[in-house]
Design a protein around this motif. Structure first.
Motif, PDB file in Angstrom:
ATOM      1  N   GLU A   1      39.472 -93.478 -71.576  1.00  0.00           N
ATOM      2  CA  GLU A   1      39.854 -92.159 -71.707  1.00  0.00           C
ATOM      3  C   GLU A   1      38.920 -91.829 -70.075  1.00  0.00           C
ATOM      4  O   GLU A   1      37.742 -91.895 -70.679  1.00  0.00           O
ATOM      5  N   ILE A   2      38.753 -91.260 -69.439  1.00  0.00           N
ATOM      6  CA  ILE A   2      39.019 -90.486 -68.342  1.00  0.00           C
ATOM      7  C   ILE A   2      39.380 -89.639 -68.279  1.00  0.00           C
ATOM      8  O   ILE A   2      40.023 -88.644 -67.974  1.00  0.00           O
ATOM      9  N   ARG A   3      38.112 -88.224 -68.407  1.00  0.00           N
ATOM     10  CA  ARG A   3      38.545 -86.859 -68.704  1.00  0.00           C
ATOM     11  C   ARG A   3      37.616 -86.357 -67.364  1.00  0.00           C
ATOM     12  O   ARG A   3      36.545 -86.094 -67.398  1.00  0.00           O
ATOM     13  N   ASP A   4      37.743 -85.613 -66.443  1.00  0.00           N
ATOM     14  CA  ASP A   4      37.637 -84.693 -65.606  1.00  0.00           C
ATOM     15  C   ASP A   4      36.140 -84.779 -64.718  1.00  0.00           C
ATOM     16  O   ASP A   4      35.033 -84.711 -64.287  1.00  0.00           O
ATOM     17  N   ALA A   5      36.348 -86.731 -64.383  1.00  0.00           N
ATOM     18  CA  ALA A   5      35.584 -87.710 -64.035  1.00  0.00           C
ATOM     19  C   ALA A   5      34.627 -86.792 -62.455  1.00  0.00           C
ATOM     20  O   ALA A   5      35.695 -87.316 -61.995  1.00  0.00           O
ATOM     21  N   ALA A   6      33.280 -86.513 -62.279  1.00  0.00           N
ATOM     22  CA  ALA A   6      34.018 -86.148 -60.716  1.00  0.00           C
ATOM     23  C   ALA A   6      31.747 -87.294 -60.711  1.00  0.00           C
ATOM     24  O   ALA A   6      31.009 -86.841 -61.642  1.00  0.00           O
ATOM     25  N   VAL A   7      31.830 -86.926 -59.238  1.00  0.00           N
ATOM     26  CA  VAL A   7      30.434 -87.643 -58.931  1.00  0.00           C
ATOM     27  C   VAL A   7      29.966 -87.328 -57.849  1.00  0.00           C
ATOM     28  O   VAL A   7      31.518 -86.750 -56.755  1.00  0.00           O
ATOM     29  N   THR A   8      29.024 -86.374 -57.932  1.00  0.00           N
ATOM     30  CA  THR A   8      28.467 -85.799 -56.628  1.00  0.00           C
ATOM     31  C   THR A   8      27.014 -85.984 -55.903  1.00  0.00           C
ATOM     32  O   THR A   8      26.498 -86.424 -56.380  1.00  0.00           O
ATOM     33  N   TYR A   9      26.972 -85.386 -54.705  1.00  0.00           N
ATOM     34  CA  TYR A   9      25.598 -85.474 -54.144  1.00  0.00           C
ATOM     35  C   TYR A   9      25.667 -84.243 -53.178  1.00  0.00           C
ATOM     36  O   TYR A   9      26.291 -83.697 -53.656  1.00  0.00           O
ATOM     37  N   ASP A  10      24.143 -84.073 -52.770  1.00  0.00           N
ATOM     38  CA  ASP A  10      23.563 -83.182 -51.822  1.00  0.00           C
ATOM     39  C   ASP A  10      23.635 -82.322 -53.257  1.00  0.00           C
ATOM     40  O   ASP A  10      23.939 -81.083 -52.777  1.00  0.00           O
ATOM     41  N   GLU A  11      22.955 -82.396 -54.202  1.00  0.00           N
ATOM     42  CA  GLU A  11      22.720 -81.093 -55.662  1.00  0.00           C
ATOM     43  C   GLU A  11      23.984 -80.526 -55.870  1.00  0.00           C
ATOM     44  O   GLU A  11      24.290 -79.161 -56.154  1.00  0.00           O
ATOM     45  N   GLY A  12      25.612 -81.535 -55.443  1.00  0.00           N
ATOM     46  CA  GLY A  12      26.665 -81.540 -56.317  1.00  0.00           C
ATOM     47  C   GLY A  12      27.620 -80.324 -54.795  1.00  0.00           C
ATOM     48  O   GLY A  12      28.083 -79.675 -55.341  1.00  0.00           O
ATOM     49  N   ASP A  13      26.715 -80.089 -53.707  1.00  0.00           N
ATOM     50  CA  ASP A  13      27.698 -80.224 -52.989  1.00  0.00           C
ATOM     51  C   ASP A  13      29.075 -80.374 -51.880  1.00  0.00           C
ATOM     52  O   ASP A  13      29.873 -80.216 -51.699  1.00  0.00           O
ATOM     53  N   SER A  14      28.727 -82.210 -51.956  1.00  0.00           N
ATOM     54  CA  SER A  14      29.784 -83.159 -51.755  1.00  0.00           C
ATOM     55  C   SER A  14      30.007 -83.835 -52.800  1.00  0.00           C
ATOM     56  O   SER A  14      29.022 -84.581 -53.911  1.00  0.00           O
ATOM     57  N   TYR A  15      31.542 -84.088 -52.832  1.00  0.00           N
ATOM     58  CA  TYR A  15      32.270 -84.783 -54.110  1.00  0.00           C
ATOM     59  C   TYR A  15      32.286 -86.587 -53.234  1.00  0.00           C
ATOM     60  O   TYR A  15      33.149 -86.071 -52.387  1.00  0.00           O
ATOM     61  N   VAL A  16      32.541 -87.476 -54.419  1.00  0.00           N
ATOM     62  CA  VAL A  16      32.728 -88.175 -53.715  1.00  0.00           C
ATOM     63  C   VAL A  16      33.579 -89.208 -54.969  1.00  0.00           C
ATOM     64  O   VAL A  16      34.286 -89.904 -54.772  1.00  0.00           O
ATOM     65  N   LEU A  17      33.775 -88.246 -55.997  1.00  0.00           N
ATOM     66  CA  LEU A  17      34.837 -88.726 -57.013  1.00  0.00           C
ATOM     67  C   LEU A  17      34.957 -87.537 -57.388  1.00  0.00           C
ATOM     68  O   LEU A  17      34.495 -86.760 -58.212  1.00  0.00           O
ATOM     69  N   ASP A  18      36.245 -86.603 -57.617  1.00  0.00           N
ATOM     70  CA  ASP A  18      36.543 -85.418 -57.367  1.00  0.00           C
ATOM     71  C   ASP A  18      37.100 -85.177 -58.782  1.00  0.00           C
ATOM     72  O   ASP A  18      38.456 -85.246 -58.192  1.00  0.00           O
ATOM     73  N   HIS A  19      36.527 -84.653 -60.025  1.00  0.00           N
ATOM     74  CA  HIS A  19      37.661 -84.605 -61.147  1.00  0.00           C
ATOM     75  C   HIS A  19      39.212 -85.439 -61.651  1.00  0.00           C
ATOM     76  O   HIS A  19      40.453 -84.560 -61.287  1.00  0.00           O
ATOM     77  N   VAL A  20      38.210 -86.630 -61.551  1.00  0.00           N
ATOM     78  CA  VAL A  20      39.649 -87.686 -61.718  1.00  0.00           C
ATOM     79  C   VAL A  20      40.066 -87.642 -63.663  1.00  0.00           C
ATOM     80  O   VAL A  20      38.760 -87.741 -64.180  1.00  0.00           O
ATOM     81  N   SER A  21      40.924 -87.995 -63.956  1.00  0.00           N
ATOM     82  CA  SER A  21      41.615 -87.793 -65.479  1.00  0.00           C
ATOM     83  C   SER A  21      42.689 -89.242 -65.449  1.00  0.00           C
ATOM     84  O   SER A  21      43.762 -88.747 -64.537  1.00  0.00           O
ATOM     85  N   LEU A  22      42.051 -90.401 -66.817  1.00  0.00           N
ATOM     86  CA  LEU A  22      42.910 -91.760 -66.387  1.00  0.00           C
ATOM     87  C   LEU A  22      43.432 -91.965 -67.878  1.00  0.00           C
ATOM     88  O   LEU A  22      41.910 -91.797 -68.403  1.00  0.00           O
TER      89      LEU A  22
END
Length: 357
Positions: free
Chosen positions: A20-41
């Motif tokens: 189960e994936i809930r609200d997964a997010a990956v950020t760079y630049d101290e949280g300013d750039s999302y490369v995974l944006d709150h994915v639930s699956l």
């Protein structure tokens, strides 16, 4: 499957989840750039899930998140829970380094794009298998017997392959050997990130058929990540479509191919080369997907979408139920069939007709 209503997102839950994936997010630049944006699956035990999208859509980052293997300085947040069949649930993001090393091969394993880059060129294949087994305190003799069986399952001659260095094998042989290596510790889940992208069409098709056989023989759960929708449509039970680091549509494969609800999914189908349709009928997707530092507000697809309205430009759409277990994150999913017609529906049906799972 049902839609599980949540405060911030909607999830198509399954009867027997293995991950189960809930609200997964990956950020760079101290949280300013999302490369995974709150994915639930949810990933169903024993299924093959295809994750499809253009290059740079976040597919590989989602794959890395499943193993908590996001490259530094990326920051992964959310919840990822692994459910062993006969053990307690595992909070993947709460594991220490030693526990993660064990999980990544023994429970959830991954095959990366480009097998040559995954092998040490100074070691023969037997040593690769032996080092993997030793690193997990597995029985060496039993493990090598399993390796030989897996190689035979993949139409490779074990003694020749195990005695060879990576450069002595063709690209297709390397990729199949890497799949065998990823399965030697008997994981429950196999994640494959563009595993056939560097291979010719005939070898891609061959590996696809072999993977279907392996999944059935070893009762595997598979995640197959690709930009090639027809390739995965002949293999996957369900498909999840990603665009600009978000999950925009999910459903059973036949439903996605025959009745896509999201304009991007329909455009992706129209832009895919197909041997049964004339080249003149292909429709490239106008524009470019956004970079992490230039993400548009609202629905991230709206700058390229012919159905976009002010609501699309300002508000992130929830999932709307296109059919049973089939959801589309689009305000205009009901109009999408008229506005973005599939240009060769009969040939697309052949993608899953008689071959889909």
């Amino acid at each position: 499957m049902v839609i599980d209503q949540r405060p911030d997102d909607q999830v198509y839950s399954v009867d027997d989840p293995i991950v189960e994936i809930r609200d997964a997010a990956v950020t760079y630049d101290e949280g300013d750039s999302y490369v995974l944006d709150h994915v639930s699956l949810d990933l169903e035990r024993g299924e093959i899930l295809g994750i499809v999208g253009e290059s740079g859509s976040g597919k590989s980052m989602l794959a890395s998140s499943l193993l908590d293997a996001v490259p530094s300085p990326g920051r992964l947040t959310g919840e990822i829970t692994y459910y062993p069949e006969d053990d307690d649930p595992v909070d993947v993001l709460g594991l220490g380094n030693d526990e993660l090393r064990s999980l990544r091969w023994a429970d959830i394993s991954m095959v990366f794009q480009g097998a040559m880059n995954s092998f040490n060129p100074t070691m023969d294949l037997r040593t690769h298998f032996e080092e993997t087994l030793r690193a997990h305190d597995a029985d060496l003799d039993a493990g090598l017997e399993r390796a030989a069986e897996l190689l035979r399952d993949l139409h490779l001659e074990p003694e020749r392959v195990l005695g060879s260095y990576p450069h002595e094998l063709s690209g297709g042989m390397q990729q199949r050997a890497l799949i065998a290596l990823s399965l030697v510790l008997e994981p429950d889940v196999l994640v494959m990130d563009e595993p056939t992208a560097a291979l010719d069409l005939l070898m891609q098709r061959s590996i696809q058929l072999l993977l279907a056989d392996l999944q059935e023989k070893y009762t595997l759960t598979m995640v197959f990540i690709t930009h090639d929708l027809p390739l995965v449509a002949g293999l996957a039970d369900r498909m999840a479509i990603m665009y600009a680091f978000r999950l925009v549509e999910i459903g059973e494969t036949r439903d996605i191919v025959e009745n896509p609800g999201h304009p991007y999914t329909r455009a992706l189908l129209n832009s895919t080369p197909n041997l049964d349709a004339p080249l003149s009928e292909m429709r490239p997707i106008e524009g470019q997907s956004p970079a992490p530092v230039t993400m548009p507000s609202g629905c991230t697809y709206h700058p390229r979408c012919p159905l976009a309205t002010e609501e699309c430009r300002t508000e992130v759409p929830d999932y709307h139920e296109v059919g049973a277990g089939h959801g589309s994150a689009c305000y205009h999913w009901q109009e999408s069939a008229d506005e973005v017609p599939l240009v060769y529906e009969e040939s697309l049906d052949n993608v899953v007709g008689g071959e889909g799972r």
